[in-house]
Enzyme design. Structure first.
Site, PDB file in Angstrom:
ATOM      1  N   HIS A 292       0.917  14.572  -2.012  1.00 28.01           N
ATOM      2  CA  HIS A 292       1.144  13.441  -2.909  1.00 28.01           C
ATOM      3  C   HIS A 292       2.623  13.065  -2.973  1.00 28.01           C
ATOM      4  O   HIS A 292       2.960  11.936  -3.357  1.00 28.01           O
ATOM      5  CB  HIS A 292       0.627  13.770  -4.309  1.00 28.01           C
ATOM      6  CG  HIS A 292       0.461  12.568  -5.194  1.00 28.01           C
ATOM      7  ND1 HIS A 292      -0.471  11.573  -4.937  1.00 28.01           N
ATOM      8  CD2 HIS A 292       1.113  12.171  -6.314  1.00 28.01           C
ATOM      9  CE1 HIS A 292      -0.387  10.632  -5.865  1.00 28.01           C
ATOM     10  NE2 HIS A 292       0.566  10.969  -6.712  1.00 28.01           N
TER      11      HIS A 292
ATOM     12  N   ARG B  32      -2.811   6.566  -1.533  1.00 23.27           N
ATOM     13  CA  ARG B  32      -3.357   7.848  -1.951  1.00 23.27           C
ATOM     14  C   ARG B  32      -4.150   8.466  -0.807  1.00 23.27           C
ATOM     15  O   ARG B  32      -4.755   7.753   0.001  1.00 23.27           O
ATOM     16  CB  ARG B  32      -4.257   7.675  -3.173  1.00 23.27           C
ATOM     17  CG  ARG B  32      -3.574   7.025  -4.371  1.00 23.27           C
ATOM     18  CD  ARG B  32      -4.569   6.802  -5.503  1.00 23.27           C
ATOM     19  NE  ARG B  32      -3.926   6.199  -6.676  1.00 23.27           N
ATOM     20  CZ  ARG B  32      -3.852   4.886  -6.885  1.00 23.27           C
ATOM     21  NH1 ARG B  32      -4.380   4.045  -6.002  1.00 23.27           N
ATOM     22  NH2 ARG B  32      -3.254   4.415  -7.972  1.00 23.27           N
TER      23      ARG B  32
ATOM     24  N   TYR C 201       7.152   7.483 -10.721  1.00 21.51           N
ATOM     25  CA  TYR C 201       7.302   7.869  -9.324  1.00 21.51           C
ATOM     26  C   TYR C 201       8.768   7.913  -8.895  1.00 21.51           C
ATOM     27  O   TYR C 201       9.090   8.433  -7.831  1.00 21.51           O
ATOM     28  CB  TYR C 201       6.568   6.867  -8.421  1.00 21.51           C
ATOM     29  CG  TYR C 201       5.096   7.143  -8.280  1.00 21.51           C
ATOM     30  CD1 TYR C 201       4.282   7.217  -9.403  1.00 21.51           C
ATOM     31  CD2 TYR C 201       4.528   7.309  -7.032  1.00 21.51           C
ATOM     32  CE1 TYR C 201       2.931   7.467  -9.280  1.00 21.51           C
ATOM     33  CE2 TYR C 201       3.167   7.565  -6.895  1.00 21.51           C
ATOM     34  CZ  TYR C 201       2.375   7.646  -8.027  1.00 21.51           C
ATOM     35  OH  TYR C 201       1.047   7.901  -7.902  1.00 21.51           O
TER      36      TYR C 201
ATOM     37  N   HIS D 196      -1.082   0.582  -8.737  1.00 22.64           N
ATOM     38  CA  HIS D 196      -0.978   1.045 -10.118  1.00 22.64           C
ATOM     39  C   HIS D 196      -1.566   0.023 -11.071  1.00 22.64           C
ATOM     40  O   HIS D 196      -1.476  -1.187 -10.846  1.00 22.64           O
ATOM     41  CB  HIS D 196       0.489   1.309 -10.478  1.00 22.64           C
ATOM     42  CG  HIS D 196       1.003   2.573  -9.877  1.00 22.64           C
ATOM     43  ND1 HIS D 196       2.342   2.800  -9.616  1.00 22.64           N
ATOM     44  CD2 HIS D 196       0.364   3.700  -9.480  1.00 22.64           C
ATOM     45  CE1 HIS D 196       2.497   4.002  -9.081  1.00 22.64           C
ATOM     46  NE2 HIS D 196       1.318   4.563  -8.992  1.00 22.64           N
TER      47      HIS D 196
ATOM     48  N   ARG E  26       3.754   9.880  -1.276  1.00 22.72           N
ATOM     49  CA  ARG E  26       3.608   8.643  -2.058  1.00 22.72           C
ATOM     50  C   ARG E  26       4.830   8.433  -2.950  1.00 22.72           C
ATOM     51  O   ARG E  26       5.355   7.317  -3.043  1.00 22.72           O
ATOM     52  CB  ARG E  26       2.324   8.746  -2.881  1.00 22.72           C
ATOM     53  CG  ARG E  26       1.961   7.532  -3.706  1.00 22.72           C
ATOM     54  CD  ARG E  26       0.522   7.705  -4.208  1.00 22.72           C
ATOM     55  NE  ARG E  26       0.204   6.834  -5.327  1.00 22.72           N
ATOM     56  CZ  ARG E  26      -0.211   5.576  -5.208  1.00 22.72           C
ATOM     57  NH1 ARG E  26      -0.320   5.038  -4.026  1.00 22.72           N
ATOM     58  NH2 ARG E  26      -0.530   4.874  -6.278  1.00 22.72           N
TER      59      ARG E  26
ATOM     60  N   LYS F  90      -8.269   3.949  -7.225  1.00 24.60           N
ATOM     61  CA  LYS F  90      -8.392   4.760  -8.434  1.00 24.60           C
ATOM     62  C   LYS F  90      -8.853   3.930  -9.617  1.00 24.60           C
ATOM     63  O   LYS F  90      -9.567   4.411 -10.501  1.00 24.60           O
ATOM     64  CB  LYS F  90      -7.037   5.408  -8.724  1.00 24.60           C
ATOM     65  CG  LYS F  90      -7.028   6.365  -9.900  1.00 24.60           C
ATOM     66  CD  LYS F  90      -5.670   7.006 -10.038  1.00 24.60           C
ATOM     67  CE  LYS F  90      -5.628   7.971 -11.217  1.00 24.60           C
ATOM     68  NZ  LYS F  90      -4.303   8.608 -11.362  1.00 24.60           N
TER      69      LYS F  90
END
Length: 255
Positions: free
Chosen positions: A188, A92, A231, A222, A191, A115
């Site tokens: 993003h 990220r 994704y 994740h 990613r 995150k």
């Protein structure tokens, strides 16, 4: 050293097809002037001091414009290292900007501020590590006491908004985005692309894909494997693999 930065810059201009003779002469003069004062990077005060030595206003203007382009190119190198690292690791942007010098280890990058408040280790491909090492060599010339991995020419970490603005400007320059207001690649998306390309390289076997998805989910940071599925998207390579698996299943083989 500025002389090494200049050599890379001139080589790039030649590869792009420019003769770059007059500009090269001016920049050699500036670099020599700056290095006599022990400058390790382009300083605005030194540029103005050198430009004032020109015999006419027009030549002073040419000097300023030429060094300005040189300084912008050096700044872009640092930003491109950041974008390259995002593309090569799928991390990220917030994680990349939070990296500290001590997070660069022999085994890879340690992501501490995630995150979901979980740390993880990102092994790096040798080419990615080589690019990062070259950036670290250039970073040492900035002479900042800030421990952030990515810093600007002033020695301070770049702001998130600045990084996004540079990304949008670069994607417009190379034709990936249209004018402001039009849709195009987001930072993003690097990613997402990493996740898809990683799966494309996986062995076309159900068990191998299952193991790969678990490893990919961990690498991306994740919380759940199901988050990684969002994704993924259809690509020609993946569709061929799915078609082959479906054909094998139809013929009675193990898919």
């Amino acid at each position: 050293m500025l002389s090494q930065d200049l050599a890379r810059y001139v080589e790039l201009q030649h590869r792009l097809g420019f003769k770059f003779r007059v500009q090269h002469t001016l920049l050699k003069s500036f670099v020599a002037f700056a290095e006599r004062h022990d400058d390790r990077h382009v300083r605005a005060a030194r540029v103005l001091e050198w430009a004032r030595l020109a015999p006419s206003p027009q030549q002073r203007r040419n000097r300023l414009l030429t060094v300005r382009r040189f300084a912008l190119a050096l700044s872009a190198e640092d930003r491109l290292t950041l974008f390259g690292l995002l593309a090569a690791t799928g991390m990220r942007i917030s994680e990349a900007l939070a990296l500290q010098l001590y997070d660069v280890t022999a085994d890879g990058l340690i992501i501490r501020q995630t995150k979901f408040q979980k740390s993880r280790l990102l092994p790096l491909h040798p080419t990615t590590r080589g690019a990062l090492d070259r950036y670290l060599t250039a970073r040492r010339r900035v002479g900042t006491l800030n421990s952030a991995l990515f810093v600007s020419a002033t020695g301070a970490p770049p702001a998130y908004s600045t990084v996004i603005a540079v990304f949008l400007r670069l994607t417009r320059v190379i034709g990936l985005r249209g004018e402001p207001g039009l849709r195009g690649p987001r930072i993003h998306d690097l990613r997402h692309t990493f996740a898809v390309r990683s799966l494309e390289r996986c062995q076309n076997d159900r068990n191998a894909v299952g193991r790969h998805i678990v490893a990919l989910s961990t690498y991306l940071g994740h919380a759940h494997v199901t988050d990684t599925y969002w994704y993924l998207q259809a690509t020609p390579i993946l569709m061929r693999q799915i078609a082959a698996a479906g054909e094998a299943l139809h013929q009675g083989a193990v898919a």
